[in-house]
Design an enzyme around this catalytic site. Sequence first.
Site, PDB file in Angstrom:
ATOM      1  N   ASP A   1      32.999  -4.746 -15.558  1.00 37.01           N
ATOM      2  CA  ASP A   1      34.198  -4.477 -14.933  1.00 37.01           C
ATOM      3  C   ASP A   1      34.324  -3.322 -15.241  1.00 37.01           C
ATOM      4  OD1 ASP A   1      37.733  -5.196 -16.087  1.00 37.01           O
ATOM      5  OD2 ASP A   1      36.724  -4.513 -14.010  1.00 37.01           O
TER       6      ASP A   1
ATOM      7  N   ASP B   1      23.523 -12.659  -1.565  1.00 34.17           N
ATOM      8  CA  ASP B   1      23.409 -14.187  -1.662  1.00 34.17           C
ATOM      9  C   ASP B   1      24.142 -14.645  -0.366  1.00 34.17           C
ATOM     10  OD1 ASP B   1      23.785 -16.347  -4.551  1.00 34.17           O
ATOM     11  OD2 ASP B   1      23.554 -17.091  -2.586  1.00 34.17           O
TER      12      ASP B   1
ATOM     13  N   ASP C   1      21.837 -19.556  -0.082  1.00 36.27           N
ATOM     14  CA  ASP C   1      22.349 -20.950  -0.722  1.00 36.27           C
ATOM     15  C   ASP C   1      22.442 -22.176   0.062  1.00 36.27           C
ATOM     16  OD1 ASP C   1      24.230 -21.598  -3.012  1.00 36.27           O
ATOM     17  OD2 ASP C   1      25.589 -22.039  -1.243  1.00 36.27           O
TER      18      ASP C   1
ATOM     19  N   GLU D   1      17.372 -21.404  -1.854  1.00 37.01           N
ATOM     20  CA  GLU D   1      17.911 -22.426  -2.849  1.00 37.01           C
ATOM     21  C   GLU D   1      17.961 -23.535  -2.364  1.00 37.01           C
ATOM     22  OE1 GLU D   1      21.633 -23.209  -3.535  1.00 37.01           O
ATOM     23  OE2 GLU D   1      21.399 -23.918  -5.850  1.00 37.01           O
TER      24      GLU D   1
ATOM     25  N   HIS E   1      23.654 -19.407 -12.645  1.00 34.13           N
ATOM     26  CA  HIS E   1      24.768 -19.352 -12.850  1.00 34.13           C
ATOM     27  C   HIS E   1      24.988 -20.796 -12.642  1.00 34.13           C
ATOM     28  CE1 HIS E   1      24.096 -19.452  -8.436  1.00 34.13           C
ATOM     29  NE2 HIS E   1      25.432 -19.719  -8.420  1.00 34.13           N
ATOM     30  N   ASP E   2      24.344 -21.898 -12.255  1.00 32.09           N
ATOM     31  CA  ASP E   2      24.772 -23.387 -11.986  1.00 32.09           C
ATOM     32  C   ASP E   2      24.380 -24.268 -13.162  1.00 32.09           C
ATOM     33  OD1 ASP E   2      23.998 -23.287  -8.525  1.00 32.09           O
ATOM     34  OD2 ASP E   2      26.036 -22.806  -9.717  1.00 32.09           O
TER      35      ASP E   2
END
Length: 672
Positions: free
Chosen positions: A104, A181, A287, A372, A443-444
Amino acid sequence: MTAEHPRLKDVYAHPVGRDAIDRVLLQLGRSPRWVTNPLVANLPLRAAARLARPVLGGDITSSLLDLLADHGDGHKASPRADADDRPWWNRAVFYQVYPRSFADSDGDGVGDLRGLLARLDHLADLGVDCVWLSPIFDSPNEDMGYDVRDYRAVMAEMGTLADLDELIAGCHARGMRIILDLVVNHTSAEHPWFRAAVADPEGPYGSYYHLRRGRPGEDGSGPPPNNWASFFGGSAWRWLPQAQRWALHLFAPGQMDLNWEEPRVRAEVAQIVRWWRARGIDGFRLDVINYISKRPGLPDGNEAIGTLMQFPGIEHYFFGPRLHEHLRELRTDGFTRSPDDPVPMSTARSRRADGALGEPLPPDPIGVMVGETPGVGVELTRLLAGTGRGELDMVFNFDVLDGPGRTRWDDYRYDLSYLKEHYLRSLERLGGDAQLALFLDNHDNPRMLSKVLGDRDQDPSLRSALAKALVTIQLMLPGTPFLYQGQEIAAIDQRFTSASELHDVESLNRLTRLRADGLTEADAVARVLPGARDHARVPMRWEPGPTTGFTTGTPWQPGREESVGFTVAEQESDQGSVLNHVRRLIALRRAEPALVDGGMTALARSSRRYFGWLRTLPGTAETWLIEVNLTDRTIRRPRGLPDAEVALGSPSLERGATMAPYECLVARVRAG
Ligand code: TEU
């Protein structure tokens, strides 16, 4: 499939049938021998299904036959081009960044593009060839960016288009490509297309989505158009009072499924891809791209399949009837450069075997397409990403992430002998037909380190040893590795204790359902934690301290880990760290063609403890030996292994009669 009354073996010989049955067997924790033994294999399908009814909970025959009828007998992929013709992504190491939690720059507690820009040298020093960013497009963030409101704008909290252009150029200048993505199975309900569809369902945008009229006189309280379930709980349908229509959403109620039967939708997506390619984007991760083609009429899902797969209706879209056609069209119309395409704003510099940077490369003729594809197994991998198929380049086969009979939500210890078996079987069956995408974290999913170690994942020596062993498997097997942020510093699951620490829509919906079922908050949290996607979405640990160098503000997602020695800063100068092991592995891959282009020979193939293999460069005697102890105890090496000089090893460079817990090494086989 030709037979009028097929036998089970005929169905299992069909690519779609094979993957569908293998998926059911995996879900049930049963061996493929259940269906391959001659007694069962030769049964008429209907008889076999009757036998299986008590286990399956109902008859799945007609659903299975419908699925197969959609796809003929599948096409064989053409053999992979020889090493010289292999595309760049065949040899690349990919690195997935979850931008929201990476770095950040402005202290608002949310990761952003300028924060990532400031950390690009970390990725370049790792030796990464391509960076994949989870979604950064404008989004209301109901699903953290996987609900896009504007495909040509950057979400405000992450920065601007100018920041992204700078990031693209920054990657290219360091010899790295960058992919984004692409979430085009659905858009946000706030996308202008959907707003227009709601305002005028019979207008030009109504056909962009799956809208269905309600029953006469209905106010939305009636039953939805079919029994399909959302992956985030409840029905996959949402009633739109203003439009007097039901709208399909396989995910959150704010993620509206696009209707890919509509040619204008397909053209819009192709234009989005071309627009980003012109800005220098080198391709996309797509995705849930296997969900885009739905069975016409959107029929009810088979109850038995719905119960077994936990999502009624899934057989009508996980590999829909026009999937191949749509993917080919998108590859041609979106990803393939045409002569009148503008030269991209920048292209990646080449990188030599020693890692040195060369001149900017010419634009790639085709942007890389990484699908994906939840539910896709080995056979469908071949159909979707087979060399020369003209569809996708690689796909993610998620069967590797949970052992037989297990789902992400089960609290169990992952057995690494399954990982060995999964990858060896995939490589043996795929042969040269398709490139394997090698991934363990994303991330899933919870962290693989924690799935294996459980509560011992904070034991520093076990944690380091296993992290190195896992990344050695990923980087040294044939295939394209996808590292996920944090793997290079042995990131683990978080010791969350309350619902307030969870932010993922899937976790929160699950918590709500469990609480509604009467569980206490503590019990509900305990039931969600094993599978929560939140573990992998905590801020990257750059340095010690309460906000780990991620932000100067309050992180949007707190981490719950105080481990010492597992930040980038602490590992940077430690030659024995996981970080430096990853750097050396990637450098070795780049320097030694056998480790990327070499064939593979498994050693002690049936051992559940020892994972060893040879990589030999075709046409040469150049051979490397890779060995991993898959267990947390000392094991004896198998006999008869070749003599080899260790180039990289953990915990040591010695090769004795035994291997220490999670020991791994890479060694050059001595000639002669
Ligand atoms: O994931 C789809 C997917 O297969 C998993 O997320 C899984 O279906 C989900 O966790 C339910 O079990 C992709 C993205 O990676 C994910 O982050 C998004 O939430 C999802 O699609 C919808 O866009």
